[in-house]
Every structure is written in structure tokens, then in C-alpha cells.
Design a protein around this motif. Structure first.
Motif, PDB file in Angstrom:
ATOM      1  N   UNK A 173     -17.042  43.666 -34.044  1.00 33.48           N
ATOM      2  CA  UNK A 173     -17.992  42.738 -34.665  1.00 33.48           C
ATOM      3  C   UNK A 173     -17.944  41.460 -33.845  1.00 33.48           C
ATOM      4  N   UNK A 174     -18.785  41.331 -32.858  1.00 26.73           N
ATOM      5  CA  UNK A 174     -18.704  40.205 -31.928  1.00 26.73           C
ATOM      6  C   UNK A 174     -20.028  39.462 -31.888  1.00 26.73           C
ATOM      7  N   UNK A 175     -19.906  38.158 -31.626  1.00 28.73           N
ATOM      8  CA  UNK A 175     -21.106  37.352 -31.495  1.00 28.73           C
ATOM      9  C   UNK A 175     -21.736  37.580 -30.129  1.00 28.73           C
ATOM     10  N   UNK A 176     -23.040  37.547 -30.085  1.00 32.68           N
ATOM     11  CA  UNK A 176     -23.754  37.612 -28.826  1.00 32.68           C
ATOM     12  C   UNK A 176     -23.917  36.178 -28.320  1.00 32.68           C
ATOM     13  N   UNK A 177     -23.243  35.800 -27.214  1.00 31.74           N
ATOM     14  CA  UNK A 177     -23.271  34.405 -26.770  1.00 31.74           C
ATOM     15  C   UNK A 177     -24.606  33.975 -26.199  1.00 31.74           C
ATOM     16  N   UNK A 179     -27.729  34.795 -27.602  1.00 34.07           N
ATOM     17  CA  UNK A 179     -28.795  34.732 -28.586  1.00 34.07           C
ATOM     18  C   UNK A 179     -28.386  33.809 -29.731  1.00 34.07           C
ATOM     19  N   UNK A 180     -29.286  32.893 -30.055  1.00 34.92           N
ATOM     20  CA  UNK A 180     -29.007  31.927 -31.109  1.00 34.92           C
ATOM     21  C   UNK A 180     -30.020  32.073 -32.240  1.00 34.92           C
ATOM     22  N   UNK A 181     -29.522  31.928 -33.467  1.00 40.65           N
ATOM     23  CA  UNK A 181     -30.404  32.010 -34.633  1.00 40.65           C
ATOM     24  C   UNK A 181     -30.806  30.632 -35.125  1.00 40.65           C
ATOM     25  N   UNK A 182     -30.175  29.583 -34.595  1.00 40.74           N
ATOM     26  CA  UNK A 182     -30.518  28.247 -35.047  1.00 40.74           C
ATOM     27  C   UNK A 182     -29.309  27.339 -35.023  1.00 40.74           C
ATOM     28  N   UNK A 183     -29.441  26.206 -35.696  1.00 36.06           N
ATOM     29  CA  UNK A 183     -28.389  25.194 -35.749  1.00 36.06           C
ATOM     30  C   UNK A 183     -28.143  24.844 -37.203  1.00 36.06           C
ATOM     31  N   UNK A 184     -26.888  24.645 -37.542  1.00 36.54           N
ATOM     32  CA  UNK A 184     -26.535  24.256 -38.911  1.00 36.54           C
ATOM     33  C   UNK A 184     -25.436  23.215 -38.867  1.00 36.54           C
ATOM     34  N   UNK A 185     -25.084  22.671 -40.062  1.00 34.14           N
ATOM     35  CA  UNK A 185     -24.031  21.668 -40.148  1.00 34.14           C
ATOM     36  C   UNK A 185     -22.660  22.292 -39.885  1.00 34.14           C
ATOM     37  N   UNK A 186     -21.773  21.508 -39.284  1.00 31.24           N
ATOM     38  CA  UNK A 186     -20.413  21.954 -38.984  1.00 31.24           C
ATOM     39  C   UNK A 186     -19.628  22.149 -40.280  1.00 31.24           C
ATOM     40  N   UNK A 187     -18.856  23.230 -40.330  1.00 30.21           N
ATOM     41  CA  UNK A 187     -17.963  23.508 -41.449  1.00 30.21           C
ATOM     42  C   UNK A 187     -16.514  23.507 -40.949  1.00 30.21           C
ATOM     43  N   UNK A 189     -14.184  25.526 -40.920  1.00 33.24           N
ATOM     44  CA  UNK A 189     -13.678  26.748 -40.308  1.00 33.24           C
ATOM     45  C   UNK A 189     -14.365  27.080 -38.986  1.00 33.24           C
ATOM     46  N   UNK A 190     -15.318  26.269 -38.533  1.00 32.38           N
ATOM     47  CA  UNK A 190     -16.033  26.552 -37.291  1.00 32.38           C
ATOM     48  C   UNK A 190     -15.174  26.245 -36.076  1.00 32.38           C
ATOM     49  N   UNK A 191     -15.397  27.025 -35.032  1.00 30.19           N
ATOM     50  CA  UNK A 191     -14.748  26.793 -33.753  1.00 30.19           C
ATOM     51  C   UNK A 191     -15.379  25.568 -33.100  1.00 30.19           C
ATOM     52  N   UNK A 192     -14.537  24.666 -32.569  1.00 25.13           N
ATOM     53  CA  UNK A 192     -15.048  23.464 -31.936  1.00 25.13           C
ATOM     54  C   UNK A 192     -15.958  23.793 -30.746  1.00 25.13           C
ATOM     55  N   UNK A 193     -15.735  24.956 -30.143  1.00 29.25           N
ATOM     56  CA  UNK A 193     -16.546  25.330 -28.980  1.00 29.25           C
ATOM     57  C   UNK A 193     -17.990  25.648 -29.362  1.00 29.25           C
ATOM     58  N   UNK A 194     -18.242  25.857 -30.671  1.00 28.58           N
ATOM     59  CA  UNK A 194     -19.606  26.181 -31.096  1.00 28.58           C
ATOM     60  C   UNK A 194     -20.436  24.943 -31.410  1.00 28.58           C
ATOM     61  N   UNK A 202     -28.105  13.566 -31.638  1.00 32.67           N
ATOM     62  CA  UNK A 202     -29.437  13.241 -32.145  1.00 32.67           C
ATOM     63  C   UNK A 202     -29.413  12.920 -33.631  1.00 32.67           C
ATOM     64  N   UNK A 203     -28.601  13.655 -34.382  1.00 32.41           N
ATOM     65  CA  UNK A 203     -28.589  13.496 -35.846  1.00 32.41           C
ATOM     66  C   UNK A 203     -27.473  12.594 -36.347  1.00 32.41           C
ATOM     67  N   UNK A 204     -26.447  12.393 -35.515  1.00 30.56           N
ATOM     68  CA  UNK A 204     -25.309  11.595 -35.958  1.00 30.56           C
ATOM     69  C   UNK A 204     -24.326  12.378 -36.799  1.00 30.56           C
ATOM     70  N   UNK A 205     -24.551  13.689 -36.985  1.00 33.19           N
ATOM     71  CA  UNK A 205     -23.652  14.557 -37.736  1.00 33.19           C
ATOM     72  C   UNK A 205     -23.325  15.779 -36.903  1.00 33.19           C
ATOM     73  N   UNK A 206     -22.112  16.297 -37.082  1.00 34.26           N
ATOM     74  CA  UNK A 206     -21.694  17.459 -36.307  1.00 34.26           C
ATOM     75  C   UNK A 206     -22.572  18.667 -36.624  1.00 34.26           C
ATOM     76  N   UNK A 207     -23.118  19.295 -35.586  1.00 37.83           N
ATOM     77  CA  UNK A 207     -23.952  20.481 -35.714  1.00 37.83           C
ATOM     78  C   UNK A 207     -23.377  21.598 -34.855  1.00 37.83           C
ATOM     79  N   UNK A 208     -23.522  22.833 -35.324  1.00 36.08           N
ATOM     80  CA  UNK A 208     -23.011  23.979 -34.562  1.00 36.08           C
ATOM     81  C   UNK A 208     -24.137  24.986 -34.350  1.00 36.08           C
ATOM     82  N   UNK A 209     -23.995  25.770 -33.280  1.00 35.52           N
ATOM     83  CA  UNK A 209     -24.947  26.829 -32.988  1.00 35.52           C
ATOM     84  C   UNK A 209     -24.651  28.034 -33.861  1.00 35.52           C
TER      85      UNK A 209
END
Length: 377
Positions: A173-177, A179-187, A189-194, A202-209
Motif C-alpha cells: 500500500x504505497x503512495x504514488x509520488x 500523482x496528487x489529489x490536492x492540498x489539505x491542512x497539516x495534521x 501525524x503527517x510526514x514533514x516531507x509532505x 501563501x496561506x500562512x498555515x501549514x499545508x500538505x500534499x
């Protein structure tokens, strides 16, 4: 003397006419509404209930009592016109002129998870001389969902990351590096590399791919509230529902499909909770609402007979997570059979005890003990 008698007779006739007038007209064009400002809250959040009274006729009401009842776990800050026992009883008194509208806002704290309803309003009024009371009951359909606070402490996040590493890698079960589905707010448990630094700046808030997956899996969450002990573990039961909410939020935020099943009875219809697999914010709302309606005062249904077949089938391509604060024989035996069937599962075991609970050695690798505090009010 005749004048006195005449005035007395006239006064009596006016009094009779006034009473008859109020008896016929007092509730005409009189509209009473109760409105929750919010349709849903989380445990501990503040809400507002509005009492809206509209008198559309010219006849004034010198005294109007508006009575209703709801659950005592909606803790209203204004208690002057209320009484709290097993329920919360409210009795507000108004004076309302003709063609007048009054709105009174009642603030409260949603102290406990639940599905709260107001189904009846009782009205009591009187004529101008307060000599006769008139009573009416109205039905209403007002409800409020109070969602469990998702329980997602650092300890649980680390366990889930470990599960992802062990199970998801095992099933490719691996991510496809690419292809992106969008951007969301950082949680947390997210990897800093994402992190998407451009969107963050642009938004002033942490966003992840959000990445696509080469083989999207489904997470199945089961909770078991059945208890064979003498004393009920009420704190652990509520914590179990918070853990379920936390697990669902964790995986749905990653774009993974989640289903949820449990043996707690729905307070609206007595059925067990069954939310089939789905994804997105709508799925999380559906799970929240189903968890809010779980009636812990009703006896849980038999978990083994409800879900043994479902546990054993459709297991391929899924990850199975179970939440149960009790380790009674039938449940442990079911999980032992699941292990013999080579079903991949993790049992999250919330406990109020400081010491580790006793568990079967063969299931030890499948159990994650979560020590919780009893924060019941």
C-alpha cells in the motif's frame, strides 16, 4: 344604588366577556419556536438555544409560560427558571404585547456526547385578571448532535504510524509520488516531507500534499461495548467512542476509505451502528452522527453474533481495527479464531487502570493498550 348595581353588572359582564375572549383567542396567531443555533457540537463546546415567541394578534398576553425538557447533559448557564433531575426542565415566563416578537437566547455547554431532542413545548397563559389559566401542548422536532471528541494522542498516532509501516507495506500500500489529489491542512501525524511550502507561504498555515495511492485500501473499524462485569466501565466506554472517532479521522484525512460498525444501540431506532465504507468529509460526518446516537444506557447487542461473519469475510484488501474496553471470553475467542484465519487486525484496549490488563498471550502482538483518564462529569 341603581348606579352601583349597574356598574357592578357591567363589570361582571365585561369580566365574563374578557374571559370568553381569551379562551377563544389566546393561542391564535401565537407561534412558539425553539431553535438550536448549531446542528452539531463537540463535547465541551458551547451552544445556544433560542426561544422565539411571536404574538401576531392585537390581544396581549400578560403572562405566558413556556415549558420544555431536554437532557441534563446540556448544561445551561442560566438556571433561574430551571430544575435538573434526571432531565433538564425549563419554565420561562414572558409578558408579550399584541403584534410583538420576543427572542431569548439560552447558552449552554454540551457536557457529554449524545443525540439530544426537544419534542414537546407546554404553554400556559391567563387572562388580563389572571383569573383563569389556559394550557396547550405543542409538538416540536428539535435535535442536536454532540459528537465525541476524537481521541488522538501522540501515543495513538505513533501506534497508527507503526501499523501503517507494518501492514500497509506488507500489502504494498504505497503512495504514488507523481500523482496528487490536492492540498489539505497539516495534521500532527503527517510526514514533514509532505509539506507544500509554497501553499504554506501563501496561506500562512501549514499545508500538505495529498497523494494518490497505487492500491487504495479500506479501513474497517469495529467497536464492542459489551461487558460481562458487575460494574460498568462508563468512562472507558465513552473513551472507546472517542478512539473510534480519532481512528476514522486519522485515515479519512489521508484519503483512505473507512467503514465503521459497533454493537451499541442507536437511540433513535435500536439498531447497531453500521456505516459502510466511504471517504471524504461526508463520511466523517456520518460516522460522527452515528457515534453521537449510540445509547450507552441501553444494553449493547451481542457482538459475536452480529459481526463474526463480517469479520471473517471481505477481509482481503482491508485493515481491521477493533476498539473494546472489555476482554470477556466470547470476544477473546472470536479474535483468536480471526488470528487462526490469518486476519490482520489490531485491538485497541482503553483502560482506566494504571496497571496493564491481563491479555491472552497469543493476542498480545495484536493489542495496543491505551491508558485513559476518567473525565466524566
Amino acid at each position: 344604588m341603581l348606579n352601583i348595581i349597574g356598574y357592578a353588572l357591567l363589570t361582571f359582564l365585561l369580566f365574563i366577556a374578557e374571559r370568553k375572549l381569551y379562551r377563544i383567542l389566546w393561542n391564535r396567531h401565537l407561534h412558539i419556536r425553539l431553535e438550536f443555533a448549531e446542528k452539531s457540537l463537540f463535547e465541551g463546546e458551547k451552544g445556544t438555544l433560542s426561544e422565539i415567541i411571536e404574538n401576531g394578534k392585537r390581544l396581549p398576553l400578560p403572562m405566558l409560560k413556556v415549558k420544555f425538557q431536554t437532557d441534563r447533559h446540556l448544561e445551561f448557564t442560566d438556571t433561574a427558571s430551571s430544575k435538573v433531575t434526571d432531565l433538564y426542565y425549563r419554565n420561562d415566563i414572558f409578558q408579550i404585547r399584541g403584534k410583538e416578537r420576543i427572542t431569548r437566547k439560552l447558552e449552554f455547554v454540551a457536557a457529554k456526547r449524545g443525540y439530544y431532542r426537544i419534542q414537546n413545548i407546554d404553554l400556559v397563559t391567563a387572562d388580563l385578571f389572571l383569573s383563569t389559566e389556559y394550557v396547550e401542548s405543542q409538538t416540536t422536532k428539535r435535535y442536536l448532535y454532540v459528537y465525541p471528541r476524537p481521541f488522538l494522542p501522540k501515543e495513538l498516532i505513533q501506534s497508527l504510524q507503526q501499523i501503517n509501516g507494518e501492514i500497509l507495506a506488507k500489502r504494498r500500500f504505497v503512495e504514488d509520488p507523481f500523482e496528487y489529489r490536492g492540498i489539505r491542512e497539516y495534521q500532527p501525524y503527517d510526514d514533514m516531507r509532505s509539506i507544500n511550502w509554497k501553499a504554506t507561504a501563501k496561506t500562512g498555515e501549514l499545508k500538505v500534499n495529498q497523494k494518490n495511492y497505487t492500491s487504495l485500501q479500506t479501513i474497517r473499524i469495529f467497536f464492542n461495548l459489551e461487558d460481562t462485569g458487575i460494574l460498568k466501565k462508563e468512562g472507558a466506554v465513552e473513551a472507546s467512542l472517542r478512539i473510534v472517532a480519532g481512528l476514522a479521522a486519522f485515515y479519512l484525512n489521508q484519503g483512505i476509505r473507512v467503514s465503521c460498525f459497533g454493537n451499541g444501540q442507536d437511540i433513535a431506532n435500536g439498531t447497531p451502528m453500521q456505516v459502510e465504507a466511504g471517504s471524504g468529509a461526508g463520511q466523517m460526518q456520518q460516522i460522527y452522527q452515528a457515534l453521537a446516537r449510540v445509547d450507552t444506557a441501553a444494553k449493547p447487542l451481542d457482538f459475536v453474533s452480529l459481526f463474526e461473519r463480517r469479520l471473517m469475510q471481505d477481509a482481503n484488501g482491508t485493515i481491521t481495527l477493533l476498539v473494546s474496553p472489555n476482554a470477556y471470553d466470547d470476544f477473546v475467542s472470536l479474535l483468536s479464531r480471526c488470528k487462526k484465519q490469518d486476519l490482520t487486525f489490531v485491538w485497541f484496549y482503553p483502560t482506566l487502570e494504571k496497571e496493564e490488563p491481563e491479555v491472552v498471550d497469543t493476542l498480545r502482538h495484536n493489542i495496543k493498550i491505551l491508558h485513559i483518564s476518567d473525565d466524566r462529569k
